[in-house]
Structure formats: structure tokens, C-alpha cells
Design a protein around this motif. Structure first.
Motif, PDB file in Angstrom:
ATOM      1  N   LYS A  83      87.012  66.304 112.111  1.00 24.73           N
ATOM      2  CA  LYS A  83      87.346  66.168 113.496  1.00 24.73           C
ATOM      3  C   LYS A  83      87.631  64.637 114.086  1.00 24.73           C
ATOM      4  O   LYS A  83      87.958  64.182 115.263  1.00 24.73           O
ATOM      5  N   ASP A  84      87.306  63.713 113.007  1.00 22.28           N
ATOM      6  CA  ASP A  84      87.259  62.402 113.559  1.00 22.28           C
ATOM      7  C   ASP A  84      88.506  61.853 113.637  1.00 22.28           C
ATOM      8  O   ASP A  84      89.452  62.079 112.780  1.00 22.28           O
ATOM      9  N   LYS A  85      88.644  61.076 114.875  1.00 25.25           N
ATOM     10  CA  LYS A  85      90.146  60.555 114.925  1.00 25.25           C
ATOM     11  C   LYS A  85      90.105  58.976 115.068  1.00 25.25           C
ATOM     12  O   LYS A  85      91.312  58.510 115.394  1.00 25.25           O
ATOM     13  N   THR A  86      89.151  58.286 114.698  1.00 28.83           N
ATOM     14  CA  THR A  86      89.097  56.963 114.532  1.00 28.83           C
ATOM     15  C   THR A  86      90.054  56.342 113.647  1.00 28.83           C
ATOM     16  O   THR A  86      90.579  55.430 113.824  1.00 28.83           O
ATOM     17  N   CYS A  87      90.171  57.087 112.267  1.00 29.93           N
ATOM     18  CA  CYS A  87      91.174  56.494 111.410  1.00 29.93           C
ATOM     19  C   CYS A  87      92.274  57.608 111.329  1.00 29.93           C
ATOM     20  O   CYS A  87      92.404  58.367 110.410  1.00 29.93           O
ATOM     21  N   ARG A 120      90.170  57.417 125.688  1.00 31.16           N
ATOM     22  CA  ARG A 120      91.402  57.968 124.975  1.00 31.16           C
ATOM     23  C   ARG A 120      90.617  58.811 124.193  1.00 31.16           C
ATOM     24  O   ARG A 120      90.428  58.711 122.816  1.00 31.16           O
ATOM     25  N   GLY A 121      90.606  60.249 124.399  1.00 31.94           N
ATOM     26  CA  GLY A 121      89.970  61.260 123.582  1.00 31.94           C
ATOM     27  C   GLY A 121      90.648  61.507 122.202  1.00 31.94           C
ATOM     28  O   GLY A 121      89.929  62.116 121.445  1.00 31.94           O
ATOM     29  N   TRP A 122      92.051  61.402 122.181  1.00 33.60           N
ATOM     30  CA  TRP A 122      92.811  61.641 121.048  1.00 33.60           C
ATOM     31  C   TRP A 122      92.433  60.667 120.018  1.00 33.60           C
ATOM     32  O   TRP A 122      92.707  60.534 118.909  1.00 33.60           O
ATOM     33  N   ARG A 123      91.538  59.650 120.205  1.00 35.57           N
ATOM     34  CA  ARG A 123      90.958  58.427 119.419  1.00 35.57           C
ATOM     35  C   ARG A 123      89.536  58.453 119.331  1.00 35.57           C
ATOM     36  O   ARG A 123      89.162  57.860 118.252  1.00 35.57           O
ATOM     37  N   LYS A 124      89.047  59.546 119.634  1.00 34.78           N
ATOM     38  CA  LYS A 124      87.496  59.781 119.545  1.00 34.78           C
ATOM     39  C   LYS A 124      86.853  59.976 118.316  1.00 34.78           C
ATOM     40  O   LYS A 124      87.464  60.498 117.241  1.00 34.78           O
ATOM     41  N   THR A 125      85.820  59.061 118.304  1.00 35.01           N
ATOM     42  CA  THR A 125      84.967  58.992 116.678  1.00 35.01           C
ATOM     43  C   THR A 125      84.036  60.273 116.817  1.00 35.01           C
ATOM     44  O   THR A 125      83.231  60.472 117.847  1.00 35.01           O
ATOM     45  N   LYS A 126      84.104  61.166 115.792  1.00 32.94           N
ATOM     46  CA  LYS A 126      83.198  62.130 115.554  1.00 32.94           C
ATOM     47  C   LYS A 126      82.427  62.098 114.060  1.00 32.94           C
ATOM     48  O   LYS A 126      83.305  61.710 113.260  1.00 32.94           O
TER      49      LYS A 126
END
Length: 206
Positions: A98-102, A87-93
Motif C-alpha cells: 500500500k506504500d506510495k513513497t516509491c 498528496r494522498g496518492w504519494r502517502k507512506t505506509k
């Protein structure tokens, strides 16, 4: 040639300057100086119905003056690694811009100096998808930049996780209305059949 070299050097300098100005804070640069806990009911939480109570404070073991720059605490609902797979739209960066974790905001409150405990109760929003989650709090400075954090799980994000179940799209009232309509349709059908049979018998009797 000298002019071209100067131009290239100037371009590199401008690029670096832009990257510095617009790049986000590195998560790895932050220290976990906040203690964060989340309490909720046992089992799977229902989006749109159940609540999560989050409590945060400065870690008692943090050196004096650690929170001097803390101005605001922003608490967020974060995806566990198992719910980020494919799930790229939830990817951690590492770059927090750019982080989508939270991706889900819980609350933002002014920081209480001195490490006082703060609490907020949040109802899981209806747009929260089905997944495993944890809670993270970021401390922001006067420039609204992240300067520290704390979370309810371990560094590997494998402990104290909880499940949320998304809204299915159906509502109890709609189900009840559907049942009533179906029952009315059946009764109407039998009533129509009875009336037709009665008319036929009357016609035959004449």
C-alpha cells in the motif's frame, strides 16, 4: 449457541488467514543492509532528458550470510516527505503493498552474491512529476518478497535529496514551428496589403 461460536471462531480464523496471505511486507521489519548511492548532474534534473546513475552493494558491515536469501534488487525513485504533503496518492505506509513513497521503477537486476557492486544508469522518465526525490533499493527473495533495503538518504529522509522538473508539455521544435508560422503570417499580411495598395494605384491611374 455452540455452533454459532464455532462459526464465529472459524470466520475470525479465515479472516486472519486471508490477511496473512495477502498482507504486504512491513517496511519496519526490513533491515538496511544495502548501501546505495546516486550520482547525477548538479542542479535540477529534467524529466525525459537527464540521467541518474545508481550504485548498490551489500553493506560491508553486514554479518556473513546476510544476503543468503537475496535474489533480485529492485531500485526505485521515491518521493521525499516534503513532496508528499497534502498528496494522498504519494502517502507512506508501512505495508509495502500500500506504500506510495516509491512509485517509479528505475531498474530490477539479479543480485550478485558476495556483495559485489552493481550499477545502472537510468534516464528520468517523462511522466515523473516535479518533486524532491531520493533513491531506494529493495532486496527480494525467491518468492519476490522484500527482505532488505538501502537508500540514498537518511532514516528521516532529509539528506541527499534532489529535484526533478516535469515536462512542461511544450517542445523546442513546436516553439520553433510556432515562431516560423507567426513570422510567415506577418509577412503574408504585409504582402497582401502591398498588393492591394498596388492594385488601387493602378486603378486610379486608369
Amino acid at each position: 449457541m455452540a455452533i454459532l461460536q464455532r462459526f464465529l471462531l472459524a470466520s475470525v480464523f479465515v479472516s486472519c488467514l486471508v490477511a496473512t496471505c495477502y498482507g504486504g511486507v512491513s517496511f519496519k521489519s526490513l533491515h538496511p543492509t544495502l548501501t546505495v548511492t546516486a550520482t547525477h548532474k548538479e542542479g535540477v534534473l529534467k524529466a525525459g532528458l537527464d540521467n541518474i546513475t545508481v550504485t548498490w552493494a551489500l553493506d560491508p558491515s553486514a554479518p556473513a550470510g546476510t544476503d543468503a536469501s537475496y535474489k533480485t534488487i529492485k531500485v526505485k525513485l521515491c518521493y521525499a516527505p516534503v513532496s508528499q504533503v497534502d498528496r494522498g496518492w504519494r502517502k507512506t505506509k508501512d505495508d509495502l503493498t500500500k506504500d506510495k513513497t516509491c512509485s517509479h521503477k528505475i531498474v530490477a537486476k539479479p543480485y550478485i552474491a558476495g556483495g559485489a557492486v552493481a550499477t545502472a544508469t537510468w534516464t528520468v522518465q517523462r511522466d515523473v512529476p516535479t518533486a524532491k526525490y531520493f533513491v531506494r533499493a529493495y532486496a527480494h527473495n525467491a518468492s519476490d518478497m522484500e527482505v532488505a533495503y538501502g537508500q540514498t538518504t537518511s532514516t528521516e529522509k532529509k539528506t541527499n535529496l534532489f529535484d526533478i522538473e516535469a515536462v512542461t508539455g511544450r517542445h523546442v521544435s513546436l516553439d520553433i514551428a510556432s515562431i516560423c508560422f507567426s513570422a510567415f503570417s506577418v509577412v503574408s499580411l504585409f504582402g497582401f496589403f502591398f498588393l492591394e495598395r498596388r492594385k488601387t494605384r493602378i486603378a486610379e491611374a486608369k
